[in-house]
Design an enzyme around this catalytic site. Structure first.
Site, mmCIF file in Angstrom:
data_model
loop_
_atom_site.group_PDB
_atom_site.id
_atom_site.type_symbol
_atom_site.label_atom_id
_atom_site.label_comp_id
_atom_site.label_asym_id
_atom_site.label_seq_id
_atom_site.Cartn_x
_atom_site.Cartn_y
_atom_site.Cartn_z
ATOM 1 N N ASP A 91 0.837 -1.201 0.000
ATOM 2 C CA ASP A 91 0.000 0.000 0.000
ATOM 3 C C ASP A 91 0.872 1.251 0.000
ATOM 4 O O ASP A 91 0.480 2.298 0.519
ATOM 5 C CB ASP A 91 -0.938 -0.011 1.221
ATOM 6 C CG ASP A 91 -2.080 0.974 1.080
ATOM 7 O OD1 ASP A 91 -2.666 1.365 2.108
ATOM 8 O OD2 ASP A 91 -2.379 1.375 -0.073
ATOM 9 N N LYS A 139 2.920 3.256 -5.650
ATOM 10 C CA LYS A 139 2.340 2.242 -6.552
ATOM 11 C C LYS A 139 3.382 1.717 -7.535
ATOM 12 O O LYS A 139 3.348 0.556 -7.917
ATOM 13 C CB LYS A 139 1.126 2.806 -7.282
ATOM 14 C CG LYS A 139 0.111 3.459 -6.347
ATOM 15 C CD LYS A 139 -0.205 2.597 -5.106
ATOM 16 C CE LYS A 139 -0.832 3.393 -3.979
ATOM 17 N NZ LYS A 139 -0.865 2.642 -2.694
ATOM 18 N N ASP A 162 -3.168 -2.944 -2.675
ATOM 19 C CA ASP A 162 -4.262 -1.982 -2.695
ATOM 20 C C ASP A 162 -4.145 -1.098 -3.947
ATOM 21 O O ASP A 162 -3.074 -0.985 -4.550
ATOM 22 C CB ASP A 162 -4.203 -1.094 -1.437
ATOM 23 C CG ASP A 162 -5.443 -0.213 -1.299
ATOM 24 O OD1 ASP A 162 -5.344 0.854 -0.677
ATOM 25 O OD2 ASP A 162 -6.509 -0.603 -1.828
ATOM 26 N N ASN A 163 -5.254 -0.476 -4.350
ATOM 27 C CA ASN A 163 -5.274 0.579 -5.376
ATOM 28 C C ASN A 163 -4.852 0.158 -6.790
ATOM 29 O O ASN A 163 -4.242 0.952 -7.520
ATOM 30 C CB ASN A 163 -4.359 1.743 -4.961
ATOM 31 C CG ASN A 163 -4.607 2.216 -3.572
ATOM 32 O OD1 ASN A 163 -3.748 2.097 -2.718
ATOM 33 N ND2 ASN A 163 -5.804 2.736 -3.321
ATOM 34 N N GLU A 168 -11.406 4.201 -1.043
ATOM 35 C CA GLU A 168 -11.847 4.478 0.325
ATOM 36 C C GLU A 168 -12.688 5.761 0.394
ATOM 37 O O GLU A 168 -12.331 6.795 -0.168
ATOM 38 C CB GLU A 168 -10.643 4.595 1.290
ATOM 39 C CG GLU A 168 -9.501 5.475 0.829
ATOM 40 C CD GLU A 168 -8.452 4.708 0.064
ATOM 41 O OE1 GLU A 168 -8.761 3.678 -0.550
ATOM 42 O OE2 GLU A 168 -7.299 5.160 0.046
HETATM 43 N N1 LIG Z 1 9.143 2.921 -1.086
HETATM 44 C C1 LIG Z 1 8.466 3.288 0.010
HETATM 45 N N2 LIG Z 1 8.837 2.731 1.192
HETATM 46 C C2 LIG Z 1 8.180 3.071 2.309
HETATM 47 C C3 LIG Z 1 7.125 3.959 2.245
HETATM 48 N N3 LIG Z 1 6.314 4.510 3.169
HETATM 49 C C4 LIG Z 1 5.498 5.339 2.548
HETATM 50 N N4 LIG Z 1 5.802 5.360 1.240
HETATM 51 C C5 LIG Z 1 5.167 6.200 0.252
HETATM 52 C C6 LIG Z 1 3.719 5.867 0.187
HETATM 53 C C7 LIG Z 1 2.945 7.070 -0.280
HETATM 54 C C8 LIG Z 1 1.490 6.822 -0.134
HETATM 55 C C9 LIG Z 1 1.081 5.568 -0.912
HETATM 56 N N5 LIG Z 1 -0.367 5.473 -1.060
HETATM 57 C C10 LIG Z 1 -0.976 6.190 -1.989
HETATM 58 O O1 LIG Z 1 -0.349 6.914 -2.719
HETATM 59 C C11 LIG Z 1 -2.471 6.128 -2.078
HETATM 60 C C12 LIG Z 1 -3.126 7.157 -2.753
HETATM 61 C C13 LIG Z 1 -4.519 7.170 -2.846
HETATM 62 C C14 LIG Z 1 -5.192 8.287 -3.544
HETATM 63 C C15 LIG Z 1 -4.617 9.558 -3.581
HETATM 64 C C16 LIG Z 1 -5.253 10.607 -4.207
HETATM 65 C C17 LIG Z 1 -6.491 10.391 -4.813
HETATM 66 F F1 LIG Z 1 -7.140 11.416 -5.420
HETATM 67 C C18 LIG Z 1 -7.076 9.146 -4.785
HETATM 68 C C19 LIG Z 1 -6.423 8.095 -4.148
HETATM 69 C C20 LIG Z 1 -5.271 6.136 -2.264
HETATM 70 C C21 LIG Z 1 -4.616 5.098 -1.611
HETATM 71 O O2 LIG Z 1 -5.302 4.062 -1.044
HETATM 72 C C22 LIG Z 1 -3.224 5.083 -1.517
HETATM 73 O O3 LIG Z 1 -2.617 4.029 -0.873
HETATM 74 C C23 LIG Z 1 6.808 4.500 0.995
HETATM 75 N N6 LIG Z 1 7.454 4.166 -0.127
HETATM 76 MG MG LIG Z 2 -4.006 2.458 -0.547
#
Ligand SMILES: Nc1ncc2ncn(CCCCCNC(=O)c3cc(-c4ccc(F)cc4)cc(O)c3O)c2n1
Ligand SMILES: [Mg+2]
Length: 216
Positions: free
Chosen positions: A141, A144, A169-170, A199
């Site tokens: 999660d 992506k 997810d996603n 969500e």
């Molecule tokens: N490599 C590494 N290692 C470790 C880490 N820890 C954090 N990160 C970075 C993670 C940054 C967040 C990731 N999740 C999402 O971006 C996400 C976005 C939406 C979404 C957004 C805007 C909209 F308009 C609609 C939907 C919805 C979701 O359910 C999502 O999960 C890492 N990376």
């Molecule tokens: Mg997500």
């Protein structure tokens, strides 16, 4: 300086949730994020799919990539058997510290370890530094575009065994096209798509379950 959205989520949990009751923490976050401020928790609809797959798998060792505020870590940890444990990786220090507090309020901190850093740096350390042999369940999660490279990294590090379950997810929104292309054409994985919604929104989304079939 005014508070962050994540700090406001912690405030509402701290004020409204029943301490030691994971369901009440999840409900509190879902109410706040559906009524007041949207946030990227897996949420209650996809959360039910996550619950079912965790219960079917009954994992002893779980890895989560992308902790955020700890919602899915609590969701998973509350279903784990007594000795089972969840390691969750988060690189944003503010999110990691907020997640730690929310996980403690939920009362599942004895099962959850938050590892601060990037997945690509921490995954190679899991065996030696965190005494992980094999992962029974992995919840993806985080970024992506890291889903596919990190899946390859998990395999390379010998962390997957026959039957290890990955759940991503996603895969529709925001989408993880490289991961889908990689995993669905890979004879070492058996894939299933679970259609749902983003969500707290009416937007379509889905989760992909991929069972590792072994190296042969
Ligand atoms: N490599 C590494 N290692 C470790 C880490 N820890 C954090 N990160 C970075 C993670 C940054 C967040 C990731 N999740 C999402 O971006 C996400 C976005 C939406 C979404 C957004 C805007 C909209 F308009 C609609 C939907 C919805 C979701 O359910 C999502 O999960 C890492 N990376
Ligand atoms: Mg997500």
């Amino acid at each position: 300086m005014d508070q962050s959205k994540e700090q406001r989520i912690l405030n509402t949990v701290s004020y409204n949730a029943i301490k030691g009751n994971p369901e009440s923490v999840l409900d509190c976050i879902d109410k706040y994020c559906s009524k007041s401020e949207w946030a990227m928790n897996v949420g209650d609809e996809k959360g039910l799919i996550l619950d079912k797959i965790v219960e079917e798998t009954n994992p002893s060792v779980v890895l989560e990539l992308g902790t955020y505020c700890g919602y899915s870590a609590i969701r998973i940890a509350r279903l784990l058997k007594p000795k089972a444990r969840l390691l969750t990786i988060e690189f944003n220090p503010e999110f990691a510290s907020i997640a730690k507090e929310i996980i403690e309020i939920a009362g599942v901190n004895d099962k959850v370890t938050i590892l601060e850093g990037h997945s690509e740096d921490i995954i190679p350390q899991l065996k030696k530094k965190y005494e992980v042999e094999k992962l029974d369940f992995v919840f993806l999660d985080h970024w992506k575009e890291r889903y596919a490279p990190d899946t390859i990294l998990l395999e390379e590090c010998g962390l997957l065994r026959k039957g290890s379950v990955l759940l991503a997810d996603n895969i529709i929104y925001p989408g993880a096209p490289e991961f889908i292309k990689y995993i669905r054409n890979n004879k070492h994985f058996e894939c299933t798509t679970f259609l749902s919604h983003l969500e707290y929104m009416k937007v379509e989304d889905a989760m992909e379950k991929a069972v590792y079939l072994g190296p042969e």
